[in-house]
Design an enzyme around this catalytic site. Structure first.
Site, PDB file in Angstrom:
ATOM      1  N   LYS A  86       0.873  -1.238  -0.025  1.00 55.61           N
ATOM      2  CA  LYS A  86      -0.122   0.184   0.155  1.00 55.61           C
ATOM      3  C   LYS A  86       0.903   1.257  -0.007  1.00 55.61           C
ATOM      4  CE  LYS A  86      -4.217  -2.062   0.265  1.00 55.61           C
ATOM      5  NZ  LYS A  86      -4.984  -1.838  -1.035  1.00 55.61           N
ATOM      6  N   GLU A 108      -9.636   6.201   2.743  1.00 55.04           N
ATOM      7  CA  GLU A 108     -10.389   5.368   3.366  1.00 55.04           C
ATOM      8  C   GLU A 108      -9.589   4.021   3.745  1.00 55.04           C
ATOM      9  OE1 GLU A 108     -10.049   5.181   0.238  1.00 55.04           O
ATOM     10  OE2 GLU A 108      -9.267   3.055  -0.101  1.00 55.04           O
ATOM     11  N   SER A 372       1.761  -9.821  -0.572  1.00 54.54           N
ATOM     12  CA  SER A 372       1.518  -8.236  -0.492  1.00 54.54           C
ATOM     13  C   SER A 372       1.703  -7.336   0.587  1.00 54.54           C
ATOM     14  CB  SER A 372      -0.059  -7.995  -1.150  1.00 54.54           C
ATOM     15  OG  SER A 372      -0.778  -8.899  -0.331  1.00 54.54           O
TER      16      SER A 372
END
Lengths: 385, 263
Positions: A86, A108, A372
């Site tokens: 991210k 968000e 990830s």
């Protein structure tokens, strides 16, 4: 300057209130310019190297390979700063917002990883940060809420609906509609109105560029398969993109089957979805026949979303990528197995990709899996089950 | 008459009385099916047109009041069918324009099927708040073929050149969003509104109505001075929650209509 894509086949577009259109036009123009500006690219590359810790390793997982009967490499996004891919998107978008002169950032978050990444990027670059988070997710992800607070972000609880990610995205979009002149919305996945799906993909493509180069260096040939989990689909589109032109490389996205695809508790927007509009783009979504959006379910908060990025819907329709799914139970088993086999605690999201591999080993060549994120955030959830 | 013709006639009739048209909003099936019918009947007494909201799970253009009403209506069992029934109840007396989100238009047979159902129910058209100009063409074609108006929105952030293109493609009327933000009551209407409305009126061949943020008869009268119609939503959704909902919405509408006349 090349155009920033707004459509992927029939999917994508900008299904948002008119108030936002001029901001989306402004963002599209700013990104088209920034992504080709050597100064911007250099600044981002330096932050990737010195702040995020890129390139992340491509790790040959020996004991996992032995288990599945073929060579497997893990792309270690869990080793990136803040513990997941991210951060690639967050740093890039906040840098872009700074360049556009927007002093206020909103985001968000579901599990909290994107919220932490955005709060981190805002602390780094000195921008105000507000993160919308469903109150149910706030309850489940306490440590990440505390992290965001330490980093100087304001976390706003969202009480609507199931009080999870879908409602947090809606709340962030409403904030953006009201504060569009001063605010940039850092969306956390390759979803939303154009140009977000292309913007997030561009910022996550670093995963695939590194992995492709590392894989070629290690094996002297391209992998047979590239495998990644798919919620909104940002880590998967990031690792797939540089391999799309390599026709011999299979691209496999693993969705959350939750309690089973035949139950109504899953997150398989591509596998069991219908074409529709959610959060500003036309894609494959989980909705009833009247068009009401349904709640998704997955043990992993990051895959617990009833939509998916429009480019994935197009990759599915064209057959370039295939999308499969694994259940909560399979993902939990894979989570535990990887801890023991490799000494790596994976995120529950990434555990879905591992779980599919465990049942689908063998075949020619070798595999690259996008790991990830790391699973520290999931310990409480896993230990409570 | 087609939908756009019925809408035009309603604006004309108000103009002949020397006032702007009064267009109240209601959420179909809120707070429940029965009260919703009573509210619809009260609207038919004082309004010129009705904006009928179809409850949707994820209403991005709506503020807290209408969002909560949509959630409550769905929980109370409201559906597309409910909106169709309420439309049928009103349509004989007043033009009805749906307020419906894009996914409900595109789902379930697509825009042609939605247009067919809306037409059967007597509706004149629809406002689709998340279907901007670039995405609207296929839906507008389906509506045109059915004789329904696809009403577009203009926002304070819409550049002038784009506003002209929106006005050129407008059917029924142009919906001017008064403020930057979602639906909901505001203390004051923005000072720049008059300029935005005047510019839109100069470009549009259809009437121009203003919505978002109008919560008092005085504000409606202010809008009536500059526009062809005033749309009132959240304030009336709140009134529909009162014990005697029909009386609450009815008295507010009578007062607002009087304010528009004397405005």
């Amino acid at each position: 300057m090349s155009a920033v894509e707004e459509r992927f086949g029939p999917y994508g577009g900008r299904y948002v209130p008119e108030t936002l259109i001029s901001a989306l036009d402004e963002l599209t123009a700013a990104w088209a310019e920034a992504r080709e500006d050597p100064a911007f690219r250099e600044r981002l590359a330096l932050l990737h190297r010195d702040f995020v810790g890129r390139p992340t390793p491509l790790y040959r997982a020996e004991r996992l390979s032995e288990r599945v009967g073929k060579t497997v490499y893990l792309k270690r996004e869990d080793l990136a700063h803040t513990g997941a891919h991210k951060i690639n998107n967050a740093v890039g978008q906040v840098l872009l917002a700074q360049r556009m002169g927007k002093p206020r950032i909103i985001a968000e978050t579901g599990a909290g990883q994107h919220g932490v990444a955005t709060a981190t990027a805002c602390a780094l670059l000195g921008l105000e940060c507000v993160v919308y988070m469903g109150s149910e997710d706030i309850r489940r992800q306490k440590p990440n809420v505390e992290r965001m607070g330490l980093l100087g972000a304001e976390v706003v609880p969202v009480e609507a609906g199931a009080r999870t990610l879908k409602e947090a995205v809606s709340a962030a979009i409403r904030d953006w509609v009201a504060n569009v002149a001063t605010t940039h919305y850092v969306i956390g996945s390759a979803v939303g109105p154009a140009p977000f799906p292309a913007l997030v993909r561009d910022l996550q493509t670093v995963i695939g560029e590194e992995a492709r180069e590392q894989a070629l260096a290690a094996e002297g040939e391209l992998p047979g398969r590239v495998i990644a989990c798919v919620g909104g689909g940002s880590n998967s589109i990031g690792i797939f993109t540089p391999f799309v032109e390599d026709a011999a490389v299979e691209l496999i996205g693993v969705e959350a089957a939750g309690e089973g695809l035949d139950s109504d508790r899953h997150g398989a927007s591509l596998g069991k979805g219908t074409t529709g509009v959610l959060h500003g783009s036309l894609s494959s979504i989980i909705a009833d026949e009247e068009g009401q959006i349904l709640e998704a379910h997955s043990v992993s908060a990051g895959l617990d979303y009833p939509g998916v990025g429009p480019e994935h819907a197009w990759l599915r329709d064209t057959g370039r990528a295939s999308y499969v799914s694994v259940t909560d139970a399979q993902a939990l088993d894979a989570f535990k197995l990887l801890c023991r086999l490799e000494g790596i605690i994976p995120a529950l999201e990434s555990s879905h990709a591992i779980a599919w591999l465990l049942e689908n080993g063998g075949g020619d060549g070798y595999d690259v899996i996008c790991l990830s994120g790391r699973g520290d955030k999931d310990l409480a959830e896993v230990l409570s089950l | 008459m087609t939908g756009p013709e019925l809408i035009a006639a309603a604006f004309d009739a108000a103009r002949e009385e020397g006032r702007a048209a009064l267009m109240p909003y209601m959420m179909a099936g809120y707070p429940d099916r029965e009260t919703s019918s009573a509210v619809a009947a009260a609207y038919a007494e004082s309004a010129d047109l009705v904006e009928l909201g179809i409850p949707f799970s994820d209403p991005l253009a709506d503020g807290p009041t209408i969002h909560a009403a949509a959630t409550a209506a769905l929980e109370a069992g409201a559906s597309m069918d409910t909106a169709i029934e309420i439309c049928e109840e009103i349509a004989e007396r007043l033009p009805v324009v749906f307020m419906v989100y894009a996914n409900m238009v595109l789902a379930h047979g697509g825009a042609e099927e939605f247009a067919r159902r809306a037409l059967d129910a007597g509706a004149c058209g629809a406002i689709v708040p998340d279907l901007p100009l670039e995405e609207a063409e296929p839906v507008r074609a389906a509506f045109d073929a059915a004789g329904l108006a696809l009403v577009p929105l203009v926002a304070p952030t819409t550049p002038a050149e784009r506003r002209a293109r929106i006005c050129a493609a407008a059917r029924g009327f142009v919906y001017v969003v008064s403020t930057v933000g979602t639906t909901g009551e505001r203390d004051e209407l923005p000072a720049e509104l008059a300029e935005l409305v005047a510019a839109t009126k100069a470009e549009a061949e259809v009437p121009v109505a203003v919505g978002f943020g109008i919560g008092t008869p005085r504000q409606a009268a202010q809008v009536g001075e500059i526009a062809d119609g005033a749309i009132i939503g959240s304030r009336l959704v709140r009134a529909a929650e009162e014990a005697d909902a029909a009386e609450a919405v009815g008295s507010f509408l009578r007062e607002t209509r009087d304010a528009l006349v004397s405005g």
